[in-house]
Design an enzyme around this catalytic site. Structure first.
Site, mmCIF file in Angstrom:
data_model
loop_
_atom_site.group_PDB
_atom_site.id
_atom_site.type_symbol
_atom_site.label_atom_id
_atom_site.label_comp_id
_atom_site.label_asym_id
_atom_site.label_seq_id
_atom_site.Cartn_x
_atom_site.Cartn_y
_atom_site.Cartn_z
ATOM 1 C CB SER A 182 98.078 -85.286 -5.906
ATOM 2 O OG SER A 182 98.696 -85.688 -7.109
ATOM 3 C CD GLU A 183 94.989 -85.760 -10.841
ATOM 4 O OE1 GLU A 183 95.007 -85.572 -12.066
ATOM 5 O OE2 GLU A 183 95.719 -85.142 -10.032
#
Length: 213
Positions: free
Chosen positions: A46-47
């Site tokens: 996830s960013e």
């Protein structure tokens, strides 16, 4: 009959390969985490700085401090790691993520993608989508086949601001699966009970049917 959202996510999960590093976009793609096939070991990224996302938590597993880029609470698998956004985007921009499964508002038969804003509407920002389509090795779109008002989402040209040009490799909808090729769209699979006539009516471009060798 069209696939449900969970069936769509399960179909998208079949794109996962053992040992892959995968980013799941905000919205529908996050459901893929609940459908990882048995025997397939993948690392979901996830960013916002998490590598090793697990399935969505049950009521007794919720940790308000553990969220994905869409601010949904998640779980972390054994061996997960946490880091800053600078490291997260270095993974993405450096070509270290094998696959991104992203939502879309529009996509063309050439693989152009629009998925970050509708002019005139409030948006939080583009997030990591532009970095993902530029840096990830393979991009799969997961979306409903048509918009809520019935208009086409698979088009010859996007009229919304683009996220990337020629970046999509495969499109999975509630009706079908298409590959994006140099010659246009190739129908790979249709949901049970969905015929060619319906698909052609609901797809804004021509496509060919994959031949079985």
């Amino acid at each position: 009959m069209a696939w449900t959202r969970d069936q769509m996510a399960a179909r998208a999960a079949r794109e996962l390969t053992d040992g892959a590093y995968v980013n799941l976009g905000i919205g529908l793609p996050t459901l893929v985490a609940n459908h990882i096939p048995d025997g397939v070991d993948v690392w979901l990224q996830s960013e916002n700085g998490l590598l090793g996302i697990g399935p969505f938590p049950g009521e007794d597993e919720v940790d308000a401090d553990l969220i994905n880029a869409g601010k949904q609470t998640v779980t972390a698998r054994s061996g997960a790691s946490y880091f800053g956004s600078h490291d997260s985007f270095a993974m993405i921009r450096g070509g270290h993520i094998d696959l991104a499964i992203l939502g879309a508002m529009q996509v063309t038969d050439r693989g152009d993608l629009a998925n970050w804003m509708v002019p005139g509407k409030m948006v939080k920002g583009m997030g990591g989508a532009m970095d993902l389509v530029a840096g990830v090795k393979r991009v799969v779109v997961l979306m409903e086949h048509v918009a809520k008002d019935g208009t086409h989402k698979i088009l010859p040209q996007c009229d919304l601001p683009l996220t990337g040009v020629g970046v999509v490799d495969r499109i999975i909808t509630d009706l079908a699966v298409f590959d994006v090729t140099d010659g246009g769209l190739v129908l790979v699979e249709a949901a049970e009970g969905v015929g060619l006539e319906e698909l052609r009516a609901k797809t804004g471009v021509a496509f060919v049917v994959q031949t079985r060798g």
